[in-house]
Design a protein around this motif. Structure first.
Motif, PDB file in Angstrom:
ATOM      1  N   VAL A 243       0.798  -1.202  -0.040  1.00  0.00           N
ATOM      2  CA  VAL A 243      -0.108   0.101   0.001  1.00  0.00           C
ATOM      3  C   VAL A 243       0.855   1.286   0.036  1.00  0.00           C
ATOM      4  CG1 VAL A 243      -1.899  -1.159   1.134  1.00  0.00           C
ATOM      5  CG2 VAL A 243      -0.446  -0.046   2.508  1.00  0.00           C
ATOM      6  N   PHE A 244       2.252   1.137   0.173  1.00  0.00           N
ATOM      7  CA  PHE A 244       3.101   2.303  -0.086  1.00  0.00           C
ATOM      8  C   PHE A 244       3.574   2.465  -1.238  1.00  0.00           C
ATOM      9  CE2 PHE A 244       4.350   1.786   4.699  1.00  0.00           C
ATOM     10  CZ  PHE A 244       3.048   2.618   5.131  1.00  0.00           C
ATOM     11  N   VAL A 245       3.312   3.712  -1.712  1.00  0.00           N
ATOM     12  CA  VAL A 245       3.888   4.097  -3.324  1.00  0.00           C
ATOM     13  C   VAL A 245       5.074   5.143  -2.829  1.00  0.00           C
ATOM     14  CG1 VAL A 245       3.162   4.987  -5.494  1.00  0.00           C
ATOM     15  CG2 VAL A 245       1.523   3.582  -4.322  1.00  0.00           C
ATOM     16  N   LYS A 246       6.214   4.688  -3.273  1.00  0.00           N
ATOM     17  CA  LYS A 246       7.383   5.519  -2.908  1.00  0.00           C
ATOM     18  C   LYS A 246       7.780   6.302  -4.454  1.00  0.00           C
ATOM     19  CE  LYS A 246       8.931   2.524   0.730  1.00  0.00           C
ATOM     20  NZ  LYS A 246      10.203   1.831   1.278  1.00  0.00           N
ATOM     21  N   SER A 247       8.420   7.440  -4.385  1.00  0.00           N
ATOM     22  CA  SER A 247       9.046   8.059  -5.379  1.00  0.00           C
ATOM     23  C   SER A 247      10.422   7.345  -5.821  1.00  0.00           C
ATOM     24  CB  SER A 247       9.212   9.430  -5.210  1.00  0.00           C
ATOM     25  OG  SER A 247       9.547  10.042  -6.246  1.00  0.00           O
ATOM     26  N   PHE A 248      10.899   7.848  -7.116  1.00  0.00           N
ATOM     27  CA  PHE A 248      12.043   7.140  -7.578  1.00  0.00           C
ATOM     28  C   PHE A 248      13.328   7.953  -7.211  1.00  0.00           C
ATOM     29  CE2 PHE A 248       8.918   5.282 -10.054  1.00  0.00           C
ATOM     30  CZ  PHE A 248       9.094   3.984  -9.886  1.00  0.00           C
ATOM     31  N   THR A 249      14.432   7.602  -6.671  1.00  0.00           N
ATOM     32  CA  THR A 249      15.330   8.560  -6.290  1.00  0.00           C
ATOM     33  C   THR A 249      16.059   9.165  -7.506  1.00  0.00           C
ATOM     34  OG1 THR A 249      15.982   7.138  -4.299  1.00  0.00           O
ATOM     35  CG2 THR A 249      17.880   8.677  -4.922  1.00  0.00           C
ATOM     36  N   CYS A 250      16.363   8.318  -8.382  1.00  0.00           N
ATOM     37  CA  CYS A 250      16.993   8.947  -9.773  1.00  0.00           C
ATOM     38  C   CYS A 250      16.242   8.138 -10.517  1.00  0.00           C
ATOM     39  CB  CYS A 250      18.294   8.352  -9.883  1.00  0.00           C
ATOM     40  SG  CYS A 250      19.430   9.070  -8.625  1.00  0.00           S
ATOM     41  N   PRO A 251      15.074   8.907 -11.203  1.00  0.00           N
ATOM     42  CA  PRO A 251      14.245   8.286 -12.102  1.00  0.00           C
ATOM     43  C   PRO A 251      14.846   8.770 -13.441  1.00  0.00           C
ATOM     44  CG  PRO A 251      13.382  10.573 -11.446  1.00  0.00           C
ATOM     45  CD  PRO A 251      14.523   9.935 -10.476  1.00  0.00           C
ATOM     46  N   HIS A 252      14.580   7.483 -14.409  1.00  0.00           N
ATOM     47  CA  HIS A 252      14.886   7.502 -15.849  1.00  0.00           C
ATOM     48  C   HIS A 252      13.816   7.309 -16.839  1.00  0.00           C
ATOM     49  CE1 HIS A 252      19.389   7.110 -14.372  1.00  0.00           C
ATOM     50  NE2 HIS A 252      18.822   6.201 -13.508  1.00  0.00           N
ATOM     51  N   GLY A 253      13.847   8.166 -17.702  1.00  0.00           N
ATOM     52  CA  GLY A 253      12.816   8.125 -18.857  1.00  0.00           C
ATOM     53  C   GLY A 253      11.559   8.942 -18.212  1.00  0.00           C
ATOM     54  N   SER A 254      10.908   9.304 -19.286  1.00  0.00           N
ATOM     55  CA  SER A 254       9.878  10.615 -19.143  1.00  0.00           C
ATOM     56  C   SER A 254       8.626  10.079 -18.348  1.00  0.00           C
ATOM     57  CB  SER A 254       9.273  10.737 -20.464  1.00  0.00           C
ATOM     58  OG  SER A 254       8.394   9.719 -21.204  1.00  0.00           O
ATOM     59  N   ARG A 255       8.320   8.746 -18.111  1.00  0.00           N
ATOM     60  CA  ARG A 255       7.277   8.276 -17.382  1.00  0.00           C
ATOM     61  C   ARG A 255       7.604   8.088 -15.996  1.00  0.00           C
ATOM     62  NH1 ARG A 255       5.847   2.481 -19.201  1.00  0.00           N
ATOM     63  NH2 ARG A 255       4.378   2.672 -17.309  1.00  0.00           N
ATOM     64  N   LEU A 256       8.766   7.763 -15.559  1.00  0.00           N
ATOM     65  CA  LEU A 256       9.305   7.833 -14.328  1.00  0.00           C
ATOM     66  C   LEU A 256       9.370   9.269 -13.584  1.00  0.00           C
ATOM     67  CD1 LEU A 256      11.882   4.914 -13.951  1.00  0.00           C
ATOM     68  CD2 LEU A 256       9.147   4.983 -13.664  1.00  0.00           C
ATOM     69  N   LYS A 257       9.858  10.151 -14.601  1.00  0.00           N
ATOM     70  CA  LYS A 257      10.032  11.601 -14.081  1.00  0.00           C
ATOM     71  C   LYS A 257       8.673  12.148 -13.974  1.00  0.00           C
ATOM     72  CE  LYS A 257      14.531  12.027 -16.460  1.00  0.00           C
ATOM     73  NZ  LYS A 257      15.266  12.912 -17.242  1.00  0.00           N
ATOM     74  N   LYS A 258       7.788  11.869 -14.711  1.00  0.00           N
ATOM     75  CA  LYS A 258       6.410  12.547 -14.636  1.00  0.00           C
ATOM     76  C   LYS A 258       5.581  12.003 -13.360  1.00  0.00           C
ATOM     77  CE  LYS A 258       1.962  12.956 -17.035  1.00  0.00           C
ATOM     78  NZ  LYS A 258       1.154  12.639 -18.093  1.00  0.00           N
ATOM     79  N   PHE A 259       6.044  10.437 -13.013  1.00  0.00           N
ATOM     80  CA  PHE A 259       5.460  10.228 -11.856  1.00  0.00           C
ATOM     81  C   PHE A 259       6.094  10.737 -10.551  1.00  0.00           C
ATOM     82  CE2 PHE A 259       6.055   7.213  -8.129  1.00  0.00           C
ATOM     83  CZ  PHE A 259       4.623   6.749  -8.065  1.00  0.00           C
ATOM     84  N   LYS A 260       7.433  11.191 -10.515  1.00  0.00           N
ATOM     85  CA  LYS A 260       8.032  11.772  -9.503  1.00  0.00           C
ATOM     86  C   LYS A 260       7.522  13.124  -9.267  1.00  0.00           C
ATOM     87  CE  LYS A 260      12.484  12.574  -7.285  1.00  0.00           C
ATOM     88  NZ  LYS A 260      13.996  12.343  -7.133  1.00  0.00           N
ATOM     89  N   ARG A 261       7.299  13.859 -10.386  1.00  0.00           N
ATOM     90  CA  ARG A 261       6.770  15.057 -10.304  1.00  0.00           C
ATOM     91  C   ARG A 261       5.339  15.186  -9.710  1.00  0.00           C
ATOM     92  NH1 ARG A 261       9.250  15.797 -15.469  1.00  0.00           N
ATOM     93  NH2 ARG A 261       7.272  15.665 -16.435  1.00  0.00           N
ATOM     94  N   ALA A 262       4.370  14.070 -10.105  1.00  0.00           N
ATOM     95  CA  ALA A 262       3.289  14.211  -9.547  1.00  0.00           C
ATOM     96  C   ALA A 262       2.947  13.935  -8.219  1.00  0.00           C
ATOM     97  CB  ALA A 262       2.444  13.138 -10.448  1.00  0.00           C
ATOM     98  N   GLN A 263       3.811  13.056  -7.682  1.00  0.00           N
ATOM     99  CA  GLN A 263       3.919  12.475  -6.347  1.00  0.00           C
ATOM    100  C   GLN A 263       4.378  13.601  -5.369  1.00  0.00           C
ATOM    101  OE1 GLN A 263       6.460   9.664  -5.030  1.00  0.00           O
ATOM    102  NE2 GLN A 263       5.125   8.827  -3.273  1.00  0.00           N
TER     103      GLN A 263
END
Length: 263
Positions: A243-263
């Motif tokens: 149930v825990f959704v964590k961010s990515f420390t070093c996101p690679h790619g547009s999808r992961l970067k967008k996810f980190k910004r949204a979080q």
């Protein structure tokens, strides 16, 4: 008669002196025996904890250039970045003689500042008793307690004016969970003491309704994957729960970067 009387008087004095000497010798022997017994009772059994090996293992695990556990693991286990931790160790060592390197009469080094500060953070981060550090850090409970006492004292004195908020009265930590519309639907007041996010989470009843199956149905679907319960946005120090959704420390790619910004 005079000569005989003098001899008897001398013999009497001699006997008294001998008796006094014997009593004094017996008293001295008794005192020595009591002192030896008392000293023997006070002597503690020496425990070879191999402090040097424990320090080498600590440095190899976390602090040398090619450490076994790199930055992510250090932050998860000690609840802070390694650079901040090193700065705290330097400041505490400079301000308090207890953390400075010492040597005993045989020239054997005492626990290093790194060992004492790391043992202290273990107690603060996980709220563990000092005795638990004997096996992992080879540190006695007394040294661990002193490390915690002096560490907290120096940190408050040195960092207090800059970072600590003085409310003038005791405070407690509040755990709160809010939905996207800022509706707060869970609140838990943590107990006083060495409390941080993980300690509060472990004591909180936030997931009790999920464990006993009474949680409300919050079903939703993400890219064709059904999910029954809601999820919680959290940072990297929290455990690996579904149930825990964590961010990515070093996101690679547009999808992961967008996810980190949204979080």
């Amino acid at each position: 008669m005079s000569s005989s009387s003098s001899s008897e008087e001398f013999q009497t004095i001699y006997d008294v002196v001998v008796a006094c000497a014997q009593m004094a010798e017996q008293t001295y022997d008794a005192l020595c025996n009591n002192a030896a017994a008392s000293s023997q009772r006070r002597t503690r059994r020496y425990i070879f904890r191999n402090r040097e090996e424990a320090n080498q293992r600590l440095v190899q695990d976390y602090f040398q250039e090619n450490a076994t556990y790199q930055g992510y693991y250090f932050r998860r286990r000690f609840r802070m970045f390694k650079g901040l931790y090193r700065r705290i160790v330097e400041d505490v060592t400079r301000e308090c003689s207890f953390f400075q390197q010492r040597y005993d009469a045989r020239g054997t080094p005492d626990f290093t500042p790194l060992q004492k500060c790391t043992a202290t953070l273990r107690q603060l981060a996980y709220d563990i008793p000092p005795d638990a550090l004997d096996e992992s850090f080879r540190m006695s409970a007394r040294i661990a307690q002193d490390s915690l006492h002096f560490f907290c004292k120096i940190v408050i004195q040195f960092y207090g004016p800059k970072y600590l908020r003085d409310h003038g009265h005791p405070t407690v930590i509040l755990e709160a969970v809010a939905s996207q519309d800022t509706w707060i639907w869970h609140a838990f007041f943590g107990s006083p003491g060495s409390i941080n996010d993980i300690n509060v989470h472990n004591r909180s009843p936030i997931f009790n309704n999920i464990y006993d199956g009474s949680a409300p149905d919050s079903s939703f679907e993400v890219r064709g994957t059904p999910c029954k319960y809601g999820y919680y946005l959290a940072d990297g120090i929290y455990p690996e729960y579904a149930v825990f959704v964590k961010s990515f420390t070093c996101p690679h790619g547009s999808r992961l970067k967008k996810f980190k910004r949204a979080q």
